[in-house]
Design a protein around this motif. Structure first.
Motif, PDB file in Angstrom:
ATOM      1  N   GLU A   1       0.862  -1.273  -0.020  1.00  0.00           N
ATOM      2  CA  GLU A   1      -0.023  -0.001  -0.136  1.00  0.00           C
ATOM      3  C   GLU A   1       0.970   1.338  -0.009  1.00  0.00           C
ATOM      4  O   GLU A   1       0.616   2.346  -0.637  1.00  0.00           O
ATOM      5  CB  GLU A   1      -1.123  -0.084   1.135  1.00  0.00           C
ATOM      6  CG  GLU A   1      -2.156  -1.101   0.751  1.00  0.00           C
ATOM      7  CD  GLU A   1      -3.268  -1.130   2.103  1.00  0.00           C
ATOM      8  OE1 GLU A   1      -3.240  -0.001   2.752  1.00  0.00           O
ATOM      9  OE2 GLU A   1      -4.079  -2.075   1.827  1.00  0.00           O
TER      10      GLU A   1
ATOM     11  N   ASN B   1      -7.331  -6.554   0.407  1.00  0.00           N
ATOM     12  CA  ASN B   1      -7.581  -5.189   1.078  1.00  0.00           C
ATOM     13  C   ASN B   1      -7.069  -4.173   0.224  1.00  0.00           C
ATOM     14  O   ASN B   1      -7.664  -3.103   0.140  1.00  0.00           O
ATOM     15  CB  ASN B   1      -6.630  -5.075   2.557  1.00  0.00           C
ATOM     16  CG  ASN B   1      -7.337  -5.892   3.701  1.00  0.00           C
ATOM     17  OD1 ASN B   1      -8.794  -6.036   3.624  1.00  0.00           O
ATOM     18  ND2 ASN B   1      -6.612  -6.428   4.528  1.00  0.00           N
ATOM     19  N   THR B   2      -5.885  -4.446  -0.325  1.00  0.00           N
ATOM     20  CA  THR B   2      -5.195  -3.475  -1.412  1.00  0.00           C
ATOM     21  C   THR B   2      -6.292  -3.268  -2.503  1.00  0.00           C
ATOM     22  O   THR B   2      -6.420  -2.128  -3.193  1.00  0.00           O
ATOM     23  CB  THR B   2      -3.884  -3.947  -1.495  1.00  0.00           C
ATOM     24  OG1 THR B   2      -3.259  -4.345  -0.556  1.00  0.00           O
ATOM     25  CG2 THR B   2      -3.249  -2.723  -2.259  1.00  0.00           C
TER      26      THR B   2
ATOM     27  N   LYS C   1      -8.738  -0.834  -1.877  1.00  0.00           N
ATOM     28  CA  LYS C   1      -8.283   0.783  -1.834  1.00  0.00           C
ATOM     29  C   LYS C   1      -8.027   1.110  -3.469  1.00  0.00           C
ATOM     30  O   LYS C   1      -8.273   2.211  -3.666  1.00  0.00           O
ATOM     31  CB  LYS C   1      -7.041   0.762  -0.841  1.00  0.00           C
ATOM     32  CG  LYS C   1      -7.208   0.447   0.342  1.00  0.00           C
ATOM     33  CD  LYS C   1      -5.912   1.065   1.334  1.00  0.00           C
ATOM     34  CE  LYS C   1      -6.757   0.889   2.654  1.00  0.00           C
ATOM     35  NZ  LYS C   1      -5.714   0.604   3.628  1.00  0.00           N
TER      36      LYS C   1
END
Ligand SMILES: Nc1ncnc2c1ncn2[C@@H]1O[C@H](COP(=O)(O)OP(=O)(O)OP(=O)(O)O)[C@@H](O)[C@H]1O
Ligand SMILES: [Mg+2]
Length: 375
Positions: free
Chosen positions: A99, A140-141, A144
């Motif tokens: 990230e 999760n990335t 984003k």
């Protein structure tokens, strides 16, 4: 449609003369993409059209087919070709760093953040970002990344101020992305965001007629170039005769153009001849390929097919012969000829027959195969 493509090609070539004079030699080779087969020409034509747009593009295809080359092609043909081109291999960055690497951070965002960092998206502002091996991005990335695409803003770690960006996204994967979605490894919504435009690069076995051109290219590429001879000193001045090239075309190349390139590299190092003939190729290829004479191949198919039907009919020969639409006596004869001799216990066995070892192995393979197919 054809004339539209032709017009586009004319427009592109005119454009290239004006804008890329210094790179005209490379341009003639379609930015290093070799191949005049229908499928590769169609891919190049699609890539040219895709390059005209700013929409995200997803490039798919098996490993070694040339996805990265096509991503570069799209960038080079695009109006952003003088702007940054940032390439990231999502599989090569540790999960804990991805990230910060993509979206950047401000000083003090985490223990090691001793200064501000832009991140790849901000570095690619006004240009293009190539997210290779996109399926390796942690889930999760992925969320984003989806936000970045939807809002055209990047949230740097530790900062409350979103950073506006204008980045064209090219993503690529050699995985079956629909399968990844089904298995919960890839977000469906991100897939739709990335797959606005798509480009599928075919495996080499589907454009084997490009092999002679590829071999020529890898043999003759100037020293220092990305192609083969530049990497292998002993490869200079070596070439393959026609029979050798024909032999290469018999093989399916599961590792695609990369495998062909590496194979030639090895061949040039190990062969002492300047013109390499098919006998040098034979050794390598015959080990990988298992081609049978036609009669043997047909018998192999017949045996497996009959055994599958016998199995599906609990080894009942009358039912099996009815399915095959042949006489029961002919089936019995075929089974002897093909050495299909033994039924598993509890099933009807052909009379007066014993199974040789090899049949037991084939039978168990066939049974597993049939069971897997049923599931
Ligand atoms: N059409 C082509 N013409 C010339 N070289 C090619 C072609 N296709 C692939 N290659 C060469 O084959 C090698 C592999 O290509 P590339 O890295 O683009 O494949 P890829 O599809 O991205 O593979 P992976 O999925 O493993 O990352 C490179 O050295 C590339 O230059
Ligand atoms: Mg790649």
């Amino acid at each position: 449609m054809k004339s539209e493509t032709a017009k586009l090609r004319v427009a592109l070539s005119g454009n290239s003369k004006e804008e890329h004079n210094s790179e005209s030699a490379e341009k003639k080779e379609s930015w290093g993409i070799i191949g005049s087969s229908k499928v590769i020409v169609a891919c190049k034509s699609d890539a040219s059209k895709i390059a005209k747009s700013d929409a995200p593009v997803l490039i798919t295809g098996e490993s070694g087919t040339g996805k990265e080359l096509f991503a570069n092609f799209i960038f080079k043909e695009s109006k952003r070709n003088k702007k940054p081109y940032i390439q990231i291999n999502c599989a090569a960055i540790p999960e804990s760093m991805i990230e910060a690497e993509l979206f950047g951070h401000v000083k003090g965002a985490f223990t090691d953040a001793v200064s501000d960092r832009k991140g790849k998206f901000i570095a690619a502002d006004n240009g293009t970002i190539f997210l290779d091996e996109i399926c390796e991005l942690p889930i999760n990335t992925q969320s984003k990344l989806l936000r970045v695409i939807e809002r055209s803003f990047v949230d740097r770690l530790g900062s409350d101020t979103p950073y506006a960006i204008d980045v064209r996204i090219i993503a690529a994967t050699n995985k079956n992305i629909k399968e990844e979605i089904k298995n919960g490894n890839f977000r469906n919504d991100l897939y739709y965001r990335l797959n606005v435009l798509s480009l599928h690069i075919p495996p080499l076995r589907e454009h084997k007629n490009d092999i002679p051109e590829l071999v020529k290219y890898f043999c003759e590429a100037p020293s220092g170039s990305e192609a083969l001879s530049g990497n292998v000193n002993s490869g200079k001045n070596k070439s393959l005769d026609n029979d050798a090239i024909n032999k290469l075309m018999l093989y399916d190349w599961p590792g695609n153009v990369r495998e062909l390139k590496n194979y030639l590299k090895r061949l040039f190092i190990t062969s002492s001849k300047e013109i390499i003939g098919q006998s040098s190729i034979d050794i390598e290829i015959s080990e990988k390929n298992n081609f049978l004479p036609l009669k043997k191949a047909i018998n192999k198919f017949k045996k497996k097919y009959i055994m599958d039907i016998l199995l599906a009919n609990n080894w009942n020969q009358s039912k099996t012969s009815a399915v095959l639409d042949i006489q029961r006596t002919y089936l019995s004869r075929l089974m002897k000829e093909l050495e299909i001799c033994e039924a598993p216990s509890g099933c009807e066995a052909p009379s007066g027959s014993k199974a040789p070892e090899v049949d037991k192995r084939n039978l168990s393979y066939t049974r597993n195969h049939a069971e897997t197919a049923k599931r």
